[in-house]
Design an enzyme around this catalytic site. Structure first.
Site, PDB file in Angstrom:
ATOM      1  N   HIS A  35      48.826  29.272  32.845  1.00 58.72           N
ATOM      2  CA  HIS A  35      47.690  30.175  32.646  1.00 58.72           C
ATOM      3  C   HIS A  35      48.176  31.549  32.185  1.00 58.72           C
ATOM      4  O   HIS A  35      47.549  32.185  31.335  1.00 58.72           O
ATOM      5  CB  HIS A  35      46.897  30.282  33.952  1.00 58.72           C
ATOM      6  CG  HIS A  35      45.770  31.247  33.851  1.00 58.72           C
ATOM      7  ND1 HIS A  35      44.771  31.113  32.921  1.00 58.72           N
ATOM      8  CD2 HIS A  35      45.500  32.378  34.538  1.00 58.72           C
ATOM      9  CE1 HIS A  35      43.924  32.118  33.047  1.00 58.72           C
ATOM     10  NE2 HIS A  35      44.353  32.903  34.012  1.00 58.72           N
TER      11      HIS A  35
ATOM     12  N   ARG B 163      45.706  29.870  38.149  1.00 56.71           N
ATOM     13  CA  ARG B 163      44.715  30.903  37.792  1.00 56.71           C
ATOM     14  C   ARG B 163      44.676  32.032  38.815  1.00 56.71           C
ATOM     15  O   ARG B 163      44.116  33.084  38.565  1.00 56.71           O
ATOM     16  CB  ARG B 163      43.331  30.269  37.608  1.00 56.71           C
ATOM     17  CG  ARG B 163      43.254  29.484  36.300  1.00 56.71           C
ATOM     18  CD  ARG B 163      41.892  28.919  36.058  1.00 56.71           C
ATOM     19  NE  ARG B 163      41.545  27.939  37.065  1.00 56.71           N
ATOM     20  CZ  ARG B 163      40.316  27.504  37.294  1.00 56.71           C
ATOM     21  NH1 ARG B 163      39.311  27.998  36.606  1.00 56.71           N
ATOM     22  NH2 ARG B 163      40.089  26.596  38.213  1.00 56.71           N
TER      23      ARG B 163
ATOM     24  N   LYS C  17      34.110  37.539  27.485  1.00 64.02           N
ATOM     25  CA  LYS C  17      33.682  36.771  28.673  1.00 64.02           C
ATOM     26  C   LYS C  17      33.643  37.690  29.879  1.00 64.02           C
ATOM     27  O   LYS C  17      34.542  38.499  30.080  1.00 64.02           O
ATOM     28  CB  LYS C  17      34.673  35.625  28.907  1.00 64.02           C
ATOM     29  CG  LYS C  17      34.497  34.870  30.216  1.00 64.02           C
ATOM     30  CD  LYS C  17      35.320  33.573  30.206  1.00 64.02           C
ATOM     31  CE  LYS C  17      36.419  33.589  31.234  1.00 64.02           C
ATOM     32  NZ  LYS C  17      37.183  32.327  31.258  1.00 64.02           N
TER      33      LYS C  17
ATOM     34  N   GLY D 147      47.511  11.454  58.506  1.00 62.47           N
ATOM     35  CA  GLY D 147      47.417  12.014  57.154  1.00 62.47           C
ATOM     36  C   GLY D 147      48.704  12.672  56.682  1.00 62.47           C
ATOM     37  O   GLY D 147      48.832  13.004  55.501  1.00 62.47           O
ATOM     38  N   GLU D 148      49.667  12.888  57.568  1.00 63.51           N
ATOM     39  CA  GLU D 148      50.927  13.503  57.127  1.00 63.51           C
ATOM     40  C   GLU D 148      51.634  12.560  56.150  1.00 63.51           C
ATOM     41  O   GLU D 148      51.483  11.339  56.219  1.00 63.51           O
ATOM     42  CB  GLU D 148      51.827  13.800  58.334  1.00 63.51           C
ATOM     43  CG  GLU D 148      51.303  14.969  59.157  1.00 63.51           C
ATOM     44  CD  GLU D 148      52.223  15.333  60.323  1.00 63.51           C
ATOM     45  OE1 GLU D 148      53.235  14.634  60.524  1.00 63.51           O
ATOM     46  OE2 GLU D 148      51.901  16.304  61.026  1.00 63.51           O
TER      47      GLU D 148
ATOM     48  N   ARG E 125      33.274  37.593  34.120  1.00 62.86           N
ATOM     49  CA  ARG E 125      33.183  36.843  35.374  1.00 62.86           C
ATOM     50  C   ARG E 125      32.971  37.839  36.485  1.00 62.86           C
ATOM     51  O   ARG E 125      33.602  38.907  36.486  1.00 62.86           O
ATOM     52  CB  ARG E 125      34.517  36.154  35.685  1.00 62.86           C
ATOM     53  CG  ARG E 125      34.684  34.763  35.124  1.00 62.86           C
ATOM     54  CD  ARG E 125      35.904  34.135  35.756  1.00 62.86           C
ATOM     55  NE  ARG E 125      36.499  33.079  34.953  1.00 62.86           N
ATOM     56  CZ  ARG E 125      36.114  31.808  34.974  1.00 62.86           C
ATOM     57  NH1 ARG E 125      35.106  31.437  35.743  1.00 62.86           N
ATOM     58  NH2 ARG E 125      36.726  30.906  34.238  1.00 62.86           N
TER      59      ARG E 125
HETATM   60  C1  R5P Z   1      40.764  31.118  32.830  1.00 63.24           C
HETATM   61  O1  R5P Z   1      40.667  32.263  32.456  1.00 63.24           O
HETATM   62  C2  R5P Z   1      41.253  29.999  31.981  1.00 63.24           C
HETATM   63  O2  R5P Z   1      41.959  30.439  30.874  1.00 63.24           O
HETATM   64  C3  R5P Z   1      40.093  29.126  31.534  1.00 63.24           C
HETATM   65  O3  R5P Z   1      39.247  29.874  30.694  1.00 63.24           O
HETATM   66  C4  R5P Z   1      39.341  28.637  32.735  1.00 63.24           C
HETATM   67  O4  R5P Z   1      40.166  27.820  33.510  1.00 63.24           O
HETATM   68  C5  R5P Z   1      38.121  27.839  32.343  1.00 63.24           C
HETATM   69  O5  R5P Z   1      37.380  27.595  33.488  1.00 63.24           O
HETATM   70  P1  R5P Z   1      35.897  26.996  33.381  1.00 63.24           P
HETATM   71  O6  R5P Z   1      36.025  25.773  32.535  1.00 63.24           O
HETATM   72  O7  R5P Z   1      35.518  26.699  34.809  1.00 63.24           O
HETATM   73  O8  R5P Z   1      35.041  28.038  32.770  1.00 63.24           O
END
Ligand code: R5P
Length: 323
Positions: A135, A101, A199, A43-44, A201
């Site tokens: 990002h 991210r 949002k 796999g290398e 998370r």
């Molecule tokens: C994260 O904060 C990015 O800006 C996007 O909002 C994120 O990648 C979206 O991820 P998902 O589609 O899994 O919600």
């Protein structure tokens, strides 16, 4: 002013996205140069450039779709080989920057993987890096070499303009996207408004989101959500539902990087979104396509930036300084 005739531009493609690399080559008027990439039985990865790169200005285009880690190592190995073969300058052209991210710690004892990626590209020998809609712009500071940050926002604005008209509200799906959403709003015109989705998370649960509400007036208005990337589609689907619950008449989405992982295709198709516009910074295989999806190409943006770098001209000038 004349070119130094001894300067050579060479464009190589990693395995991840040959279509985009070919398109960039066509815009530049250069053929992709030959590199042999093989795998050993275990796999290398093995890479060898088939013609001299000595003294050349070399651009290696590799995006970071699945298999992400495999593509990263392939890029590193290609850059290492170019460095040892005396390329004059090596630019890593990474339309979708890997691990972007993970650019900060959310919890104790986490890595900052985007910084690790930067260290790896530095160590391999990249003299310059180019990417599209990071990002977080601060990722540029993880490098000690020049970084050309390109943006697909103007392209996405033009792609959505006809659908949404001017009486539209641009919506950031989370706090991190407010700056880009404001840029998008400005480009759409003076009548466009701005709103922000709240949002949430849980940092312990990956790839899951809640949209708790909308800050701004969207009732009776057409909305366009703007994001840097779509992974599972959860962010955009949840934000679209919340916008509709708050009275939005129609909701569109525009995002640069179509990661489209883990059920995104079905989630977005079944969401209240009328249309989802993305770029080809990542390959979109047919099975990930869906009727609401429209794709615009970043090929000419990347080609223009490569040409500007090669000719020692301004890259920010390509974006009126708004990149
Ligand atoms: C994260 O904060 C990015 O800006 C996007 O909002 C994120 O990648 C979206 O991820 P998902 O589609 O899994 O919600």
């Amino acid at each position: 002013m004349e070119f130094d005739p001894r300067r050579t531009l060479l464009l190589y493609a990693g395995s991840s996205h040959p279509e985009l690399a070919n398109e960039v080559g066509k815009h530049l008027g250069v053929d992709l140069s030959n590199v042999e990439i093989q795998h050993f039985a275990d796999g290398e990865i093995y890479a060898r450039f088939l013609t001299s790169v000595r003294g050349a200005d070399v651009f290696v285009l590799q995006t970071h779709s699945r298999p992400v880690n495999e593509n990263i190592v392939e890029t590193l190995i290609m850059i290492d080989a170019l460095k040892r073969a005396s390329a004059r300058r090596i630019t890593a052209v990474l339309p979708y920057f890997p691990y972007s991210r993970q650019d900060k710690k959310h919890l104790a004892r986490e890595p900052i993987s985007a910084k690790l990626m930067a260290d790896l590209f530095n160590a391999a020998g990249a003299n310059r890096v180019m990417s599209v809609d990071l990002h977080a712009g601060q990722i540029q500071g993880f490098f000690d070499v020049p970084f050309d940050h390109l943006t697909a926002l103007p392209l996405l604005v033009e792609a959505v303009r006809e659908d949404v008209g001017s009486d539209v509200v641009v919506v950031a799906p989370d706090a991190g996207e407010v700056k880009d959403a404001e840029k998008f709003r400005r480009k759409l015109g003076p009548e466009a408004g701005l709103a922000i989705a709240h949002k949430r998370r849980d940092p312990r649960v990956h790839d899951a989101v809640d949209t708790l509400g909308i800050v701004g007036d969207v009732a009776g208005r057409v909305c366009v959500l703007v994001d840097d990337s779509i992974s599972t589609g959860g962010t955009l689907a949840a934000a679209a539902e919340s916008l509709v619950a708050n009275g939005a008449s129609k909701v569109y989405a525009a995002a640069t990087h179509a990661v489209l992982s883990g059920g995104a295709t079905e989630r977005l198709q079944e969401s209240p979104l009328s249309k989802v516009i993305v770029t080809n910074s990542l390959p979109i295989p047919p099975e990930k396509g869906f009727p609401k999806l429209a794709v615009v190409s970043v090929g000419h943006i990347i080609a223009d930036a490569i040409r500007a770098v090669f000719e020692d001209e301004s890259v920010s000038g390509l974006f009126d300084g708004d990149n």
